[in-house]
Design an enzyme around this catalytic site. Structure first.
Site, PDB file in Angstrom:
ATOM      1  N   ASP A  16       0.829  -1.222   0.000  1.00 61.34           N
ATOM      2  CA  ASP A  16       0.000   0.000   0.000  1.00 61.34           C
ATOM      3  C   ASP A  16       0.857   1.263   0.000  1.00 61.34           C
ATOM      4  O   ASP A  16       0.545   2.239  -0.679  1.00 61.34           O
ATOM      5  CB  ASP A  16      -0.910   0.055   1.242  1.00 61.34           C
ATOM      6  CG  ASP A  16      -2.015  -0.997   1.188  1.00 61.34           C
ATOM      7  OD1 ASP A  16      -2.036  -1.792   0.223  1.00 61.34           O
ATOM      8  OD2 ASP A  16      -2.845  -1.013   2.122  1.00 61.34           O
TER       9      ASP A  16
ATOM     10  N   ARG B  15      16.152   1.082 -14.409  1.00 61.53           N
ATOM     11  CA  ARG B  15      15.075   0.205 -14.904  1.00 61.53           C
ATOM     12  C   ARG B  15      13.936   0.179 -13.888  1.00 61.53           C
ATOM     13  O   ARG B  15      14.119  -0.273 -12.762  1.00 61.53           O
ATOM     14  CB  ARG B  15      15.630  -1.207 -15.127  1.00 61.53           C
ATOM     15  CG  ARG B  15      14.595  -2.231 -15.580  1.00 61.53           C
ATOM     16  CD  ARG B  15      15.261  -3.585 -15.869  1.00 61.53           C
ATOM     17  NE  ARG B  15      14.325  -4.603 -16.290  1.00 61.53           N
ATOM     18  CZ  ARG B  15      13.802  -5.543 -15.491  1.00 61.53           C
ATOM     19  NH1 ARG B  15      14.121  -5.602 -14.219  1.00 61.53           N
ATOM     20  NH2 ARG B  15      12.958  -6.437 -15.971  1.00 61.53           N
TER      21      ARG B  15
ATOM     22  N   HIS C 299       5.511  -5.807 -14.777  1.00 59.87           N
ATOM     23  CA  HIS C 299       6.218  -6.526 -13.728  1.00 59.87           C
ATOM     24  C   HIS C 299       5.181  -6.983 -12.691  1.00 59.87           C
ATOM     25  O   HIS C 299       5.222  -6.561 -11.533  1.00 59.87           O
ATOM     26  CB  HIS C 299       7.314  -5.645 -13.124  1.00 59.87           C
ATOM     27  CG  HIS C 299       8.354  -6.388 -12.329  1.00 59.87           C
ATOM     28  ND1 HIS C 299       9.709  -6.236 -12.537  1.00 59.87           N
ATOM     29  CD2 HIS C 299       8.236  -7.283 -11.322  1.00 59.87           C
ATOM     30  CE1 HIS C 299      10.376  -7.013 -11.684  1.00 59.87           C
ATOM     31  NE2 HIS C 299       9.508  -7.652 -10.930  1.00 59.87           N
TER      32      HIS C 299
ATOM     33  N   ASN D  99       8.389  -8.789 -17.705  1.00 54.29           N
ATOM     34  CA  ASN D  99       9.405  -9.267 -16.784  1.00 54.29           C
ATOM     35  C   ASN D  99       9.085 -10.691 -16.337  1.00 54.29           C
ATOM     36  O   ASN D  99       8.097 -10.921 -15.646  1.00 54.29           O
ATOM     37  CB  ASN D  99       9.486  -8.353 -15.557  1.00 54.29           C
ATOM     38  CG  ASN D  99      10.602  -8.798 -14.627  1.00 54.29           C
ATOM     39  OD1 ASN D  99      11.770  -8.706 -14.985  1.00 54.29           O
ATOM     40  ND2 ASN D  99      10.255  -9.313 -13.459  1.00 54.29           N
ATOM     41  N   GLU D 100       9.912 -11.628 -16.746  1.00 52.18           N
ATOM     42  CA  GLU D 100       9.899 -12.993 -16.232  1.00 52.18           C
ATOM     43  C   GLU D 100       8.613 -13.786 -16.468  1.00 52.18           C
ATOM     44  O   GLU D 100       7.830 -14.007 -15.528  1.00 52.18           O
ATOM     45  CB  GLU D 100      10.234 -12.983 -14.731  1.00 52.18           C
ATOM     46  CG  GLU D 100      11.607 -12.425 -14.460  1.00 52.18           C
ATOM     47  CD  GLU D 100      11.970 -12.446 -12.978  1.00 52.18           C
ATOM     48  OE1 GLU D 100      11.091 -12.692 -12.143  1.00 52.18           O
ATOM     49  OE2 GLU D 100      13.154 -12.262 -12.667  1.00 52.18           O
TER      50      GLU D 100
ATOM     51  N   ASN E 184      17.523 -12.157 -16.217  1.00 56.12           N
ATOM     52  CA  ASN E 184      17.465 -11.951 -14.777  1.00 56.12           C
ATOM     53  C   ASN E 184      18.050 -13.203 -14.161  1.00 56.12           C
ATOM     54  O   ASN E 184      17.493 -14.288 -14.343  1.00 56.12           O
ATOM     55  CB  ASN E 184      16.027 -11.795 -14.294  1.00 56.12           C
ATOM     56  CG  ASN E 184      15.388 -10.497 -14.773  1.00 56.12           C
ATOM     57  OD1 ASN E 184      16.018  -9.715 -15.486  1.00 56.12           O
ATOM     58  ND2 ASN E 184      14.154 -10.278 -14.397  1.00 56.12           N
TER      59      ASN E 184
ATOM     60  N   TYR F 189      20.043 -15.114 -10.748  1.00 57.34           N
ATOM     61  CA  TYR F 189      20.415 -15.007  -9.346  1.00 57.34           C
ATOM     62  C   TYR F 189      21.181 -16.216  -8.839  1.00 57.34           C
ATOM     63  O   TYR F 189      22.100 -16.078  -8.053  1.00 57.34           O
ATOM     64  CB  TYR F 189      19.149 -14.856  -8.487  1.00 57.34           C
ATOM     65  CG  TYR F 189      18.410 -13.551  -8.660  1.00 57.34           C
ATOM     66  CD1 TYR F 189      17.536 -13.340  -9.722  1.00 57.34           C
ATOM     67  CD2 TYR F 189      18.581 -12.518  -7.745  1.00 57.34           C
ATOM     68  CE1 TYR F 189      16.843 -12.136  -9.856  1.00 57.34           C
ATOM     69  CE2 TYR F 189      17.884 -11.310  -7.868  1.00 57.34           C
ATOM     70  CZ  TYR F 189      17.030 -11.130  -8.922  1.00 57.34           C
ATOM     71  OH  TYR F 189      16.356  -9.955  -9.053  1.00 57.34           O
TER      72      TYR F 189
ATOM     73  N   GLU G 270      18.508  -8.113 -14.223  1.00 53.99           N
ATOM     74  CA  GLU G 270      18.450  -8.230 -12.758  1.00 53.99           C
ATOM     75  C   GLU G 270      19.518  -9.186 -12.261  1.00 53.99           C
ATOM     76  O   GLU G 270      19.758 -10.233 -12.873  1.00 53.99           O
ATOM     77  CB  GLU G 270      17.090  -8.788 -12.271  1.00 53.99           C
ATOM     78  CG  GLU G 270      15.941  -7.828 -12.341  1.00 53.99           C
ATOM     79  CD  GLU G 270      14.644  -8.423 -11.806  1.00 53.99           C
ATOM     80  OE1 GLU G 270      14.699  -9.376 -11.005  1.00 53.99           O
ATOM     81  OE2 GLU G 270      13.583  -7.926 -12.196  1.00 53.99           O
TER      82      GLU G 270
HETATM   83  C1  PNW Z   1      12.988 -11.466  -9.260  1.00 54.50           C
HETATM   84  N1  PNW Z   1      15.161 -17.600  -9.630  1.00 54.50           N
HETATM   85  O1  PNW Z   1      12.525 -12.714  -9.664  1.00 54.50           O
HETATM   86  C2  PNW Z   1      11.842 -10.488  -9.456  1.00 54.50           C
HETATM   87  O2  PNW Z   1      11.848  -9.978 -10.763  1.00 54.50           O
HETATM   88  C3  PNW Z   1      11.819  -9.342  -8.471  1.00 54.50           C
HETATM   89  O3  PNW Z   1      10.593  -8.688  -8.499  1.00 54.50           O
HETATM   90  C4  PNW Z   1      12.145  -9.832  -7.086  1.00 54.50           C
HETATM   91  O4  PNW Z   1      12.108  -8.821  -6.126  1.00 54.50           O
HETATM   92  C5  PNW Z   1      13.533 -10.488  -7.153  1.00 54.50           C
HETATM   93  O5  PNW Z   1      13.457 -11.596  -7.992  1.00 54.50           O
HETATM   94  C6  PNW Z   1      14.014 -10.975  -5.806  1.00 54.50           C
HETATM   95  O6  PNW Z   1      13.201 -12.001  -5.343  1.00 54.50           O
HETATM   96  C7  PNW Z   1      13.259 -13.890  -9.605  1.00 54.50           C
HETATM   97  O7  PNW Z   1      14.776 -18.474 -10.398  1.00 54.50           O
HETATM   98  C8  PNW Z   1      12.939 -14.850 -10.533  1.00 54.50           C
HETATM   99  O8  PNW Z   1      16.111 -17.827  -8.881  1.00 54.50           O
HETATM  100  C9  PNW Z   1      13.576 -16.067 -10.546  1.00 54.50           C
HETATM  101  C10 PNW Z   1      14.556 -16.348  -9.630  1.00 54.50           C
HETATM  102  C11 PNW Z   1      14.897 -15.395  -8.722  1.00 54.50           C
HETATM  103  C12 PNW Z   1      14.250 -14.179  -8.696  1.00 54.50           C
END
Ligand code: PNW
Length: 487
Positions: free
Chosen positions: A59, A84, A129, A173-174, A316, A318, A387
């Site tokens: 919110d 971005r 997103h 996004n994703e 993106n 991680y 990302e």
């Molecule tokens: C991102 N994985 O998504 C999102 O785009 C963001 O909004 C979010 O805040 C960020 O992650 C952190 O959580 C992800 O497969 C999509 O490891 C996939 C993965 C990780 C993050």
């Protein structure tokens, strides 16, 4: 664990650009202000707060709806080449359709874009997103094929209003997080939880919505507006848990389900869903007595429309997982389900450094393998890392985040030296925000946000000083210590 073999200072190529990323629902707040419509995240957080770890909502979030000037100031402090951010669809189109445009929403993003340009920071706009207008979810959202038209109508409003100044775009996004997490599970709104069916219908619609929005830009706007437009796909590296042929195939299947599902139709020469996906789902569907595959077909003209519909591959990325095959899968997954179709068992290695987020571990070599695999599978497309980031439980002294970024950037430089066409890097995220179902319990920000005070003060973490120096010098110096934080 350190991936650095030496303390050598390494230089980024000329023209390489750095940015940071956020998304509308996670930072803006202003959830019911100035004519904004409701999104599926407003509904999810308000109807059943217990679904969110700390029972919080977006919110107010980081209050960027009111504090956007401070966000731009931060981007300026960091020396970012680009920022971005995403646009909230229901802030612009309260009911989702383009018959009624909310001028206050247009004004907000105009102000943000103008403030960025005034400070010499390029706006990089993500159209979607995850905050779908609730009115469209009532009609099925991403599993209704009419959403392809609704998304293109929305894209047109964005090109018309912002395209004179925005030259960098991502449509979506994703797709996996939208489709699998949102429609195949309860991990993300709308928490539809119809796995084995809904996420594949969603995938087809997302791909077509993206492709049509791309072609609209390409054919009607590019000549005048001269921008670059693509898609961001989340890519996890799946490493075979052992050297057996089975585990290798399991890892390939996992990658094809996780990101090949969306990348192959767009970036491969042949187009269409990947073979592994079509084969696994068709076989299982037949075994289960379905009259046809649960994976919808793409027609020849749809394949053609989708193939090549991205100027860059937005990655993106991680983390990394281990993957193995267990022939029986006895009782492991629901039938039918995305996981059962993939037929791979996914685990993590407890030896890898662990972030605050359970799913996130630091595995730089996995990131390197993703970049090399994309180069190999898709003929070396331009790659933007849209990302990459690390979560902690809080605090300004974030040595683990610094180590993560350095190690990931180090292998990114390796990949570039080995021929990968990586052109941009984007940190997730500029400031702490609403981390979806984990609420405010995980902090990804280069800047800390004080959520306990109405002012929502932003304070740089140590990693912010490190990132700033990387950008200022265009080099990676693993020994650099910022003055402010040295003891
Ligand atoms: C991102 N994985 O998504 C999102 O785009 C963001 O909004 C979010 O805040 C960020 O992650 C952190 O959580 C992800 O497969 C999509 O490891 C996939 C993965 C990780 C993050």
């Amino acid at each position: 664990n350190g991936e650095f073999l030496s303390n050598k200072i390494r230089k980024f190529p000329d023209g390489f650009q750095f940015g940071a990323s956020t998304s509308a629902y996670q930072i803006e707040g202003g959830w019911y202000e100035d004519g904004k419509g409701l999104s599926i995240w407003d509904i999810a957080t308000h109807t059943d707060p217990s679904q969110i770890k700390d029972k919080s909502t977006g919110d107010v979030a980081a209050d960027s709806y009111h504090l956007y000037k401070r966000d731009v100031e931060i981007a300026k402090e960091l020396g970012l080449d680009f920022y971005r951010f995403s646009v909230s669809w229901p802030r612009i189109l309260p009911k989702g359709f383009s018959e009624q445009i909310n001028q206050a929403g247009i004004d907000y993003y105009n102000n943000l874009i103008d403030e960025l340009l005034k400070n010499n920071i390029k706006p990089f706009l993500t159209m979607y997103h995850w905050d779908l207008p609730y009115e469209l979810q009532k009609l099925g959202g991403w599993v209704n094929p009419y959403i392809i038209d609704w998304f293109v109508d929305y894209a047109k409003v964005l090109y018309d209003n912002f395209g004179d100044r925005v030259k960098l775009w991502t449509t979506i996004n994703e797709p996996k997080q939208i489709c699998y997490e949102g429609y195949g599970s309860t991990l993300k709104a709308p928490m539809l939880n119809v796995t084995g069916v809904a996420e594949y219908i969603c995938a087809k619609n997302v791909l077509l919505a993206h492709a049509k929005a791309y072609h609209l830009y390409d054919e009607h706007y590019r000549k005048i507006q001269n921008g670059t437009i693509g898609i961001s796909i989340s890519c996890t590296w799946f490493e075979p848990a052992s050297d057996t042929v089975d585990d290798h195939q399991a890892a390939i299947d996992a990658r094809q389900f996780d990101w090949g599902q969306y990348a192959h139709p767009i970036f491969s020469k042949a187009g269409d869903f990947p073979l592994e996906l079509k084969r696994n789902i068709a076989l299982k569907s037949a075994e289960q007595g379905y009259p046809r595959s649960r994976l919808p077909e793409l027609s020849a003209s749809e394949i053609c429309l989708i193939r090549g519909s991205s100027d860059f591959f937005g990655v993106n990325s991680y983390t990394t997982k281990l993957t193995y095959r267990d022939a029986s899968l006895e009782g492991m997954y629901a039938v039918p389900s995305y996981m059962d179709d993939m037929a791979a068992v996914i685990i993590s290695n407890p030896a890898w450094p662990q972030a605050q987020s359970t799913w996130l571990q630091e595995v730089p070599w996995g990131f390197h393998k993703i970049l090399k695999e994309i180069m190999k599978l898709y003929d070396n497309p331009p790659v933007y890392i849209t990302e990459n980031g690390w979560s902690t439980s809080g605090g300004l002294l974030d040595e683990d985040r610094i180590r993560y970024y350095r190690n990931y950037l180090n292998v990114l430089l390796d990949a570039i030296e080995e021929g990968c066409d990586v052109r941009k890097f984007t940190a997730w995220t500029l400031i702490d925000n609403f981390e979806w179902k984990n609420g405010y319990t995980e902090k990804f920000g280069l800047y800390e946000v004080d959520f306990s005070s109405e002012k929502h003060n932003r304070t740089p973490r140590k990693s912010a000083y490190i990132y700033k120096e990387i950008i200022r010098t265009r080099t990676l110096d693993p020994t650099y210590e910022p003055e402010k934080f040295s003891v």
